[in-house]
Structures are given as structure tokens and as C-alpha cells.
Design a protein around this motif. Structure first.
Motif, PDB file in Angstrom:
ATOM      1  N   GLU A  53       5.826  -5.512  -3.493  1.00 21.87           N
ATOM      2  CA  GLU A  53       5.230  -5.202  -2.186  1.00 21.87           C
ATOM      3  C   GLU A  53       5.410  -3.664  -1.948  1.00 21.87           C
ATOM      4  O   GLU A  53       4.596  -3.144  -1.546  1.00 21.87           O
ATOM      5  CB  GLU A  53       5.767  -5.938  -1.163  1.00 21.87           C
ATOM      6  CG  GLU A  53       5.011  -5.792   0.165  1.00 21.87           C
ATOM      7  CD  GLU A  53       3.459  -5.981   0.084  1.00 21.87           C
ATOM      8  OE1 GLU A  53       2.987  -4.903   0.860  1.00 21.87           O
ATOM      9  OE2 GLU A  53       2.991  -6.779  -0.560  1.00 21.87           O
ATOM     10  N   PRO A  54       6.572  -2.994  -1.952  1.00 15.92           N
ATOM     11  CA  PRO A  54       6.657  -1.634  -1.601  1.00 15.92           C
ATOM     12  C   PRO A  54       6.061  -0.791  -2.407  1.00 15.92           C
ATOM     13  O   PRO A  54       5.429   0.316  -2.069  1.00 15.92           O
ATOM     14  CB  PRO A  54       8.064  -1.323  -2.044  1.00 15.92           C
ATOM     15  CG  PRO A  54       8.747  -2.627  -1.670  1.00 15.92           C
ATOM     16  CD  PRO A  54       7.998  -3.725  -2.122  1.00 15.92           C
ATOM     17  N   LEU A  55       5.557  -0.984  -3.767  1.00 17.87           N
ATOM     18  CA  LEU A  55       4.768  -0.385  -4.825  1.00 17.87           C
ATOM     19  C   LEU A  55       3.174  -0.414  -4.311  1.00 17.87           C
ATOM     20  O   LEU A  55       2.728   0.557  -4.383  1.00 17.87           O
ATOM     21  CB  LEU A  55       4.923  -0.948  -6.123  1.00 17.87           C
ATOM     22  CG  LEU A  55       6.299  -0.654  -6.857  1.00 17.87           C
ATOM     23  CD1 LEU A  55       6.434  -1.381  -8.171  1.00 17.87           C
ATOM     24  CD2 LEU A  55       6.567   0.987  -7.150  1.00 17.87           C
ATOM     25  N   MET A  56       3.060  -1.745  -3.693  1.00 14.81           N
ATOM     26  CA  MET A  56       1.608  -1.885  -3.385  1.00 14.81           C
ATOM     27  C   MET A  56       1.429  -1.215  -2.146  1.00 14.81           C
ATOM     28  O   MET A  56       0.429  -0.367  -1.932  1.00 14.81           O
ATOM     29  CB  MET A  56       1.532  -3.439  -3.207  1.00 14.81           C
ATOM     30  CG  MET A  56       1.538  -4.237  -4.239  1.00 14.81           C
ATOM     31  SD  MET A  56       1.228  -5.882  -4.319  1.00 14.81           S
ATOM     32  CE  MET A  56      -0.384  -5.829  -3.334  1.00 14.81           C
ATOM     33  N   GLU A  57       2.227  -1.079  -1.071  1.00  8.41           N
ATOM     34  CA  GLU A  57       2.079  -0.274  -0.187  1.00  8.41           C
ATOM     35  C   GLU A  57       2.238   1.244  -0.466  1.00  8.41           C
ATOM     36  O   GLU A  57       1.362   1.997   0.241  1.00  8.41           O
ATOM     37  CB  GLU A  57       3.385  -0.294   0.986  1.00  8.41           C
ATOM     38  CG  GLU A  57       3.293   0.165   2.433  1.00  8.41           C
ATOM     39  CD  GLU A  57       1.961   0.075   3.037  1.00  8.41           C
ATOM     40  OE1 GLU A  57       1.595   1.045   3.773  1.00  8.41           O
ATOM     41  OE2 GLU A  57       1.445  -1.305   2.854  1.00  8.41           O
ATOM     42  N   LYS A  58       2.882   1.753  -1.286  1.00  9.11           N
ATOM     43  CA  LYS A  58       2.907   3.246  -1.642  1.00  9.11           C
ATOM     44  C   LYS A  58       1.230   3.347  -2.194  1.00  9.11           C
ATOM     45  O   LYS A  58       0.657   4.427  -1.784  1.00  9.11           O
ATOM     46  CB  LYS A  58       3.751   3.619  -2.769  1.00  9.11           C
ATOM     47  CG  LYS A  58       3.640   4.894  -3.147  1.00  9.11           C
ATOM     48  CD  LYS A  58       4.876   5.273  -4.058  1.00  9.11           C
ATOM     49  CE  LYS A  58       4.986   6.855  -4.352  1.00  9.11           C
ATOM     50  NZ  LYS A  58       6.206   7.068  -5.106  1.00  9.11           N
ATOM     51  N   GLY A  59       0.824   2.755  -2.859  1.00  9.06           N
ATOM     52  CA  GLY A  59      -0.631   2.562  -3.387  1.00  9.06           C
ATOM     53  C   GLY A  59      -1.651   2.564  -2.173  1.00  9.06           C
ATOM     54  O   GLY A  59      -2.631   3.551  -2.337  1.00  9.06           O
ATOM     55  N   ARG A  60      -1.446   1.820  -1.307  1.00  7.43           N
ATOM     56  CA  ARG A  60      -2.204   1.841  -0.119  1.00  7.43           C
ATOM     57  C   ARG A  60      -2.010   2.969   0.477  1.00  7.43           C
ATOM     58  O   ARG A  60      -3.082   3.609   1.006  1.00  7.43           O
ATOM     59  CB  ARG A  60      -1.809   0.657   0.539  1.00  7.43           C
ATOM     60  CG  ARG A  60      -2.255  -0.600   0.270  1.00  7.43           C
ATOM     61  CD  ARG A  60      -1.925  -1.961   0.991  1.00  7.43           C
ATOM     62  NE  ARG A  60      -2.048  -3.193   0.486  1.00  7.43           N
ATOM     63  CZ  ARG A  60      -0.668  -3.849   0.248  1.00  7.43           C
ATOM     64  NH1 ARG A  60       0.080  -3.656   0.824  1.00  7.43           N
ATOM     65  NH2 ARG A  60      -0.834  -5.167  -0.367  1.00  7.43           N
ATOM     66  N   ILE A  61      -0.802   3.538   0.915  1.00 10.90           N
ATOM     67  CA  ILE A  61      -0.789   4.938   1.577  1.00 10.90           C
ATOM     68  C   ILE A  61      -1.600   5.845   0.642  1.00 10.90           C
ATOM     69  O   ILE A  61      -2.310   6.642   1.351  1.00 10.90           O
ATOM     70  CB  ILE A  61       0.661   5.201   1.558  1.00 10.90           C
ATOM     71  CG1 ILE A  61       1.393   4.104   2.409  1.00 10.90           C
ATOM     72  CG2 ILE A  61       0.962   6.722   2.134  1.00 10.90           C
ATOM     73  CD1 ILE A  61       2.874   4.161   2.698  1.00 10.90           C
ATOM     74  N   LEU A  62      -1.306   6.127  -0.523  1.00 10.34           N
ATOM     75  CA  LEU A  62      -1.847   7.103  -1.343  1.00 10.34           C
ATOM     76  C   LEU A  62      -3.348   6.933  -1.569  1.00 10.34           C
ATOM     77  O   LEU A  62      -4.124   8.191  -1.275  1.00 10.34           O
ATOM     78  CB  LEU A  62      -1.172   7.019  -2.971  1.00 10.34           C
ATOM     79  CG  LEU A  62       0.123   7.396  -2.811  1.00 10.34           C
ATOM     80  CD1 LEU A  62       0.697   7.319  -4.372  1.00 10.34           C
ATOM     81  CD2 LEU A  62       0.184   9.012  -2.653  1.00 10.34           C
ATOM     82  N   GLU A  63      -3.824   5.755  -1.558  1.00 12.48           N
ATOM     83  CA  GLU A  63      -5.322   5.352  -1.527  1.00 12.48           C
ATOM     84  C   GLU A  63      -5.871   6.076   0.101  1.00 12.48           C
ATOM     85  O   GLU A  63      -7.039   6.321   0.020  1.00 12.48           O
ATOM     86  CB  GLU A  63      -5.737   3.914  -1.713  1.00 12.48           C
ATOM     87  CG  GLU A  63      -7.006   3.623  -1.747  1.00 12.48           C
ATOM     88  CD  GLU A  63      -7.328   2.186  -2.199  1.00 12.48           C
ATOM     89  OE1 GLU A  63      -8.469   1.925  -2.105  1.00 12.48           O
ATOM     90  OE2 GLU A  63      -6.370   1.467  -2.348  1.00 12.48           O
TER      91      GLU A  63
END
Length: 151
Positions: free
Chosen positions: A29-39
Motif C-alpha cells: 500500500e505505501p508503494l502504491m500511494e507513492k506511485g499515486r503521488i508521483l503520477e
């Protein structure tokens, strides 16, 4: 972090999510949130697409190493990586970069589709196919009436 992302406070959101990732290196989940932030950041500043794709691309492979069945999040992350690559291609004026990004997006989508053609359900398969078709067209290739690439 989600609130910071929505407020477009990307630097602060990344600091917080990176701290969470450091504390929980195997949590998806934190990795996915990082991806969402960067996207989200890349949508505002296309120069950030490279930064968005790197961590996103490695996240599912790292977090799912040794998994039997891939979790639903794996397919979401792979889709988001490809979506970032397609968006980067669409925003570029450099033909070589457009083709390169579109080819990478195609590879990212095809890999899970080859390994598991049903992915995690018909909705995901449909989303993947739509984005795959975009990537193919961005490369200057044409599709047949069924939406598949022509040889």
C-alpha cells in the motif's frame, strides 16, 4: 498522504510515504500511494513522468516476489505504470520519446497478460486492452477491427 496529494503538496506527501516505506519495506500500500503521488505530480509537471515510472515499475515486482497468485494491487500498479508511460508519450513532442514510452507501456501491459490472461478479472482485462491499444497507436502501428495489432 492522500490529503497532501489532493492538495498538490507533493514534496511533503513523498517525505511521509518514503518514511512509511522505510518502516514497512514489504507493504504494498505505501508503494502504491507513492506511485499515486508521483503520477499526480507528473500530471501537473510532465518532467516528473520519469520519476513516476521508476518506482512504480519496481514496486510490484519487489512486493510480490515469491507470491503465488498476484494480489489485485499488482495489476493496478502495472496498469498505472503503463498509464504514466502513455501519458508521457502523449505529452511529448519528440517522436523517438513517444515511440519509446509507448513501447515500454506495451511491454508493461503484455507481461502480466501473457502470464495470466484473465489478470484479476474481466474489468482489468478490458482496461489493459484499451490502454494497450493506445500504446500501439502511439507507436504508429495500426489495429485490426478487433482491436488487435496488425502484423
Amino acid at each position: 498522504m492522500k490529503a497532501l496529494r489532493k492538495q498538490e503538496k507533493f514534496d511533503e506527501a513523498l517525505k511521509q510515504v518514503d518514511q512509511l516505506i522505510e518502516e514497512n519495506p514489504n507493504a504494498l500500500e505505501p508503494l502504491m500511494e507513492k506511485g499515486r503521488i508521483l503520477e499526480a505530480w507528473a500530471e501537473n509537471d510532465p518532467a516528473k513522468f520519469d520519476a513516476a515510472v521508476g518506482p512504480l515499475g519496481h514496486a510490484p515486482k519487489t512486493a510480490c516476489k515469491g507470491c503465488g497468485r498476484k494480489p489485485d494491487e499488482y495489476y493496478e500498479v502495472m496498469y498505472n505504470v503503463a498509464k504514466c508511460l502513455v501519458r508521457e508519450a502523449e505529452k511529448s513532442k519528440d517522436k523517438a520519446k513517444i515511440v519509446d514510452c509507448a513501447k515500454k507501456a506495451e511491454q508493461v501491459l503484455k507481461s502480466p497478460m501473457i502470464l495470466n490472461p484473465k489478470l484479476n478479472g474481466p474489468d482489468t482485462v478490458a482496461k489493459y486492452k484499451v490502454l494497450l491499444n493506445k500504446a500501439i497507436v502511439l507507436q504508429g502501428r495500426s489495429l485490426d477491427p478487433k482491436g488487435e495489432k496488425k502484423p
